[in-house]
Design a protein around this motif. Sequence first.
Motif, mmCIF file in Angstrom:
data_model
loop_
_atom_site.group_PDB
_atom_site.id
_atom_site.type_symbol
_atom_site.label_atom_id
_atom_site.label_comp_id
_atom_site.label_asym_id
_atom_site.label_seq_id
_atom_site.Cartn_x
_atom_site.Cartn_y
_atom_site.Cartn_z
ATOM 1 N N CYS A 51 26.950 5.271 -35.465
ATOM 2 C CA CYS A 51 27.623 6.383 -36.156
ATOM 3 C C CYS A 51 27.307 6.346 -37.648
ATOM 4 O O CYS A 51 26.962 7.375 -38.252
ATOM 5 N N TRP A 52 27.427 5.174 -38.233
ATOM 6 C CA TRP A 52 27.132 5.044 -39.660
ATOM 7 C C TRP A 52 25.657 5.257 -39.951
ATOM 8 O O TRP A 52 25.300 5.762 -41.015
ATOM 9 N N TRP A 53 24.777 4.889 -39.001
ATOM 10 C CA TRP A 53 23.363 5.243 -39.165
ATOM 11 C C TRP A 53 23.218 6.760 -39.266
ATOM 12 O O TRP A 53 22.463 7.260 -40.100
ATOM 13 N N GLY A 54 23.920 7.480 -38.394
ATOM 14 C CA GLY A 54 23.826 8.940 -38.393
ATOM 15 C C GLY A 54 24.280 9.551 -39.705
ATOM 16 O O GLY A 54 23.659 10.505 -40.207
ATOM 17 N N ILE A 55 25.366 9.012 -40.278
ATOM 18 C CA ILE A 55 25.825 9.509 -41.582
ATOM 19 C C ILE A 55 24.785 9.228 -42.652
ATOM 20 O O ILE A 55 24.471 10.084 -43.488
ATOM 21 N N LEU A 171 22.752 4.610 -23.781
ATOM 22 C CA LEU A 171 22.953 6.056 -23.879
ATOM 23 C C LEU A 171 24.327 6.381 -24.453
ATOM 24 O O LEU A 171 24.479 7.272 -25.295
ATOM 25 N N ALA A 172 25.352 5.650 -23.982
ATOM 26 C CA ALA A 172 26.722 5.909 -24.425
ATOM 27 C C ALA A 172 27.009 5.302 -25.801
ATOM 28 O O ALA A 172 27.594 5.955 -26.667
ATOM 29 N N PHE A 173 26.597 4.049 -26.010
ATOM 30 C CA PHE A 173 26.987 3.328 -27.212
ATOM 31 C C PHE A 173 26.327 3.865 -28.477
ATOM 32 O O PHE A 173 26.838 3.633 -29.583
ATOM 33 N N ASN A 174 25.215 4.564 -28.359
ATOM 34 C CA ASN A 174 24.508 5.039 -29.539
ATOM 35 C C ASN A 174 24.643 6.545 -29.757
ATOM 36 O O ASN A 174 24.032 7.092 -30.675
ATOM 37 N N TRP A 175 25.453 7.178 -28.930
ATOM 38 C CA TRP A 175 25.689 8.619 -29.039
ATOM 39 C C TRP A 175 26.255 8.987 -30.413
ATOM 40 O O TRP A 175 26.076 10.101 -30.894
ATOM 41 N N GLY A 176 26.923 8.035 -31.034
ATOM 42 C CA GLY A 176 27.518 8.294 -32.346
ATOM 43 C C GLY A 176 26.512 8.661 -33.411
ATOM 44 O O GLY A 176 26.873 9.319 -34.397
ATOM 45 N N ALA A 177 25.242 8.256 -33.271
ATOM 46 C CA ALA A 177 24.221 8.669 -34.238
ATOM 47 C C ALA A 177 24.082 10.183 -34.247
ATOM 48 O O ALA A 177 23.951 10.816 -35.315
ATOM 49 N N LEU A 178 24.114 10.789 -33.060
ATOM 50 C CA LEU A 178 24.055 12.247 -32.952
ATOM 51 C C LEU A 178 25.348 12.888 -33.440
ATOM 52 O O LEU A 178 25.336 13.883 -34.177
ATOM 53 N N LEU A 179 26.476 12.305 -33.030
ATOM 54 C CA LEU A 179 27.774 12.895 -33.357
ATOM 55 C C LEU A 179 28.041 12.872 -34.861
ATOM 56 O O LEU A 179 28.492 13.876 -35.439
ATOM 57 N N ALA A 180 27.770 11.749 -35.516
ATOM 58 C CA ALA A 180 28.050 11.646 -36.952
ATOM 59 C C ALA A 180 27.129 12.547 -37.763
ATOM 60 O O ALA A 180 27.551 13.153 -38.760
ATOM 61 N N TRP A 181 25.867 12.625 -37.371
ATOM 62 C CA TRP A 181 24.946 13.569 -38.028
ATOM 63 C C TRP A 181 25.493 14.990 -37.901
ATOM 64 O O TRP A 181 25.522 15.752 -38.868
#
Length: 316
Positions: A51-55, A171-181
């Motif tokens: 998630c923080w990567w996405g931000i 697939l589930a644990f890294n979805w936050g990269a998309l969500l935070a972006w």
Amino acid sequence: MQTDRQTPDASVADAPADNWVDRHAPQDWRPWLRLSRADRPIGTWLLLLPCWWGIGLATMADRPTLRDLWIALACLLGAFLMRGAGCTWNDITDRDIDGRVARTRSRPIPSGQVTVKGAVVWMVAQALAAFVILLTLGGAAILLGVASLALVAIYPFAKRFTWWPQVFLGLAFNWGALLAWAAHMGNVAPAPFLAWLAGISWTIFYDTIYAHQDAEDDALIGVKSTARLFGRDSKKWLMGFGAGAVTLLALSVLATGASGLSLLLAFVGIAAFAAHLAWQLKQFDMTDSAGCLRLFRANRDAGLLVALFLALAGLV
């Protein structure tokens, strides 16, 4: 919602010694917090960091705003809650398997600290709290958050039908990269998609190391994993997935269109991430269960290196 088979003070076997739940949480809350893995925060970190990567990637492509502070905090709270809900769901579906594995038979459901009905109520409560937070992140992020539930629901069953359950976890644990972006930009673009793929490769790397703790028990009860699939060739496979994670992260940074000092800082973070994975490979011994657990937990630091330098890259 408890049974009398064990007291609330019965710790989980693979929890860190002297964790905060066992030491400081109210006694009646301990079984529920253990069910959410609050006594083992590494999972929350591994869910949060993408998630923080996405931000960070979003601020490199656009510019940082004060709202990003709330997005970062919302991701932290959401990661804690959804990791708890996901672990509760995992323990509900795996209760019979967990009771047959030495490392997991002390978990709250198989040990009798929590009933299945109580666990379902606890799971729904955590998911609803996370949904309230999700509602503050905008339409695109809300849609992505709801879509992620399908991945969360499928994952516990993956080890029953595929040798690659770590892919489903990724697939589930890294979805936050998309969500935070999406929370920052209002859309999805190649940069977070590449970061999501990088995270999946990273997850296969660290969760294969983790799965080697249970490889013998898994073989006895017929549970599949990449640890069993790779066997003695695990280090070679880990090297490939580590290289994949590093390469895809580099491509995600390039996809932001950043340049100059911003680009340099991001690549310093990726280089540090690569060095950390290389160190893990050097230390890896598939026969050392305690060592595998230590390396698995060390991935918090690997992911934080990326998050830190992406944040700096977005600020310059």
